[in-house]
Write an enzyme that holds these catalytic residues in place. Structure first.
Site, short mmCIF file in Angstrom:
data_model
loop_
_atom_site.label_atom_id
_atom_site.label_comp_id
_atom_site.label_asym_id
_atom_site.label_seq_id
_atom_site.Cartn_x
_atom_site.Cartn_y
_atom_site.Cartn_z
N ASP A 97 47.65 8.32 10.57
CA ASP A 97 47.24 6.95 10.87
C ASP A 97 46.60 6.33 9.64
O ASP A 97 45.95 7.02 8.85
CB ASP A 97 46.31 6.90 12.10
N GLU B 36 35.11 3.99 19.21
CA GLU B 36 34.09 4.70 18.45
C GLU B 36 32.98 3.72 18.11
O GLU B 36 33.08 2.52 18.38
CB GLU B 36 34.70 5.31 17.18
#
Length: 224
Positions: free
Chosen positions: A23, A114
């Site tokens: 990613d 997150e």
């Protein structure tokens, strides 16, 4: 073939293979996608948006590069829970690269959950409010695409910020962040992770991701 989260998890559980991926975001402006593909990578997840006001400046070029290299690819949205609604952020993601089509080369969008800086670990939300926010994002994405987004998280964040909720087990594939030699205990009641982010360093840029299954099963996840 219609692949539900339950069948995808079964595929992952019974598979004896694993598929390398990675990613990236604008922090990796120059990626040699062809070299990554030649080395064994088969998919890449690319940052598209944050909140309702930020578009990653490298998303378009990354997406084109990944497509031209023959990689399965998809976008991700960095969540700002509570700053705007989950539905509004899903709409923003969909409008700026986070869409999905059952072409066998597009992963369902990923919601990156997150903490960030001064927002605090849980963005000022209670566990129940966080679960409701995630559900609003997920439900809007599903209503627009027919797919539920993948949810990216790490075990401590999920425990602290959702109360280790199991509300998404039957709908949303889990992308588990744990930099270790094994995935370890899976949070949130998911029986398995669909993708494991096992390292924050990958040779061709960004983070290393491992799909929990075969390449055929990865393509099924992208087909829907």
């Amino acid at each position: 073939m219609k692949v539900t989260i339950a069948s995808a998890l079964t595929l992952a559980a019974t598979a004896q293979a694993a598929v390398q991926g990675f990613d990236i975001s604008h922090y990796q402006p120059n990626v040699d996608f062809a070299a990554a593909k030649a080395s064994g990578a088969r998919f890449v997840i690319i940052k598209a948006t944050e909140g309702t006001s930020y578009i990653d400046p490298s998303f378009s070029s990354h997406y084109t590069g990944a497509t031209n290299a023959g990689l399965i690819r998809g976008g991700y949205h960095f969540a700002h829970p509570g700053q705007t609604t989950g539905a509004a952020q899903a709409d923003y993601f969909l409008a700026h690269g986070g869409g999905w089509s059952g072409d066998g080369i597009t992963l369902p969008g990923m919601l990156d959950l997150e903490s960030e800086g001064s927002s605090g670990e849980c963005w000022g939300l209670s566990a129940s409010a966080m679960v409701a926010w995630i559900k609003a994002f997920s439900d809007r994405y599903h209503s627009k695409t027919g797919r539920y987004p993948m949810l990216y998280t790490n075990p401590s964040w999920w425990k602290d910020c959702t109360g280790n909720s199991n509300a998404f087990v039957s709908t949303n594939p889990l992308v588990l962040a744990r930099y270790s030699s094994s995935p370890g205990t899976i949070p949130g009641g998911w029986p398995y992770q669909t993708i494991w982010q096992n390292s924050d360093s990958y040779k061709y840029g960004g983070d290393s991701d491992i799909f929990n299954g075969s390449e055929d099963n990865l393509r099924k996840l992208a087909t829907g």
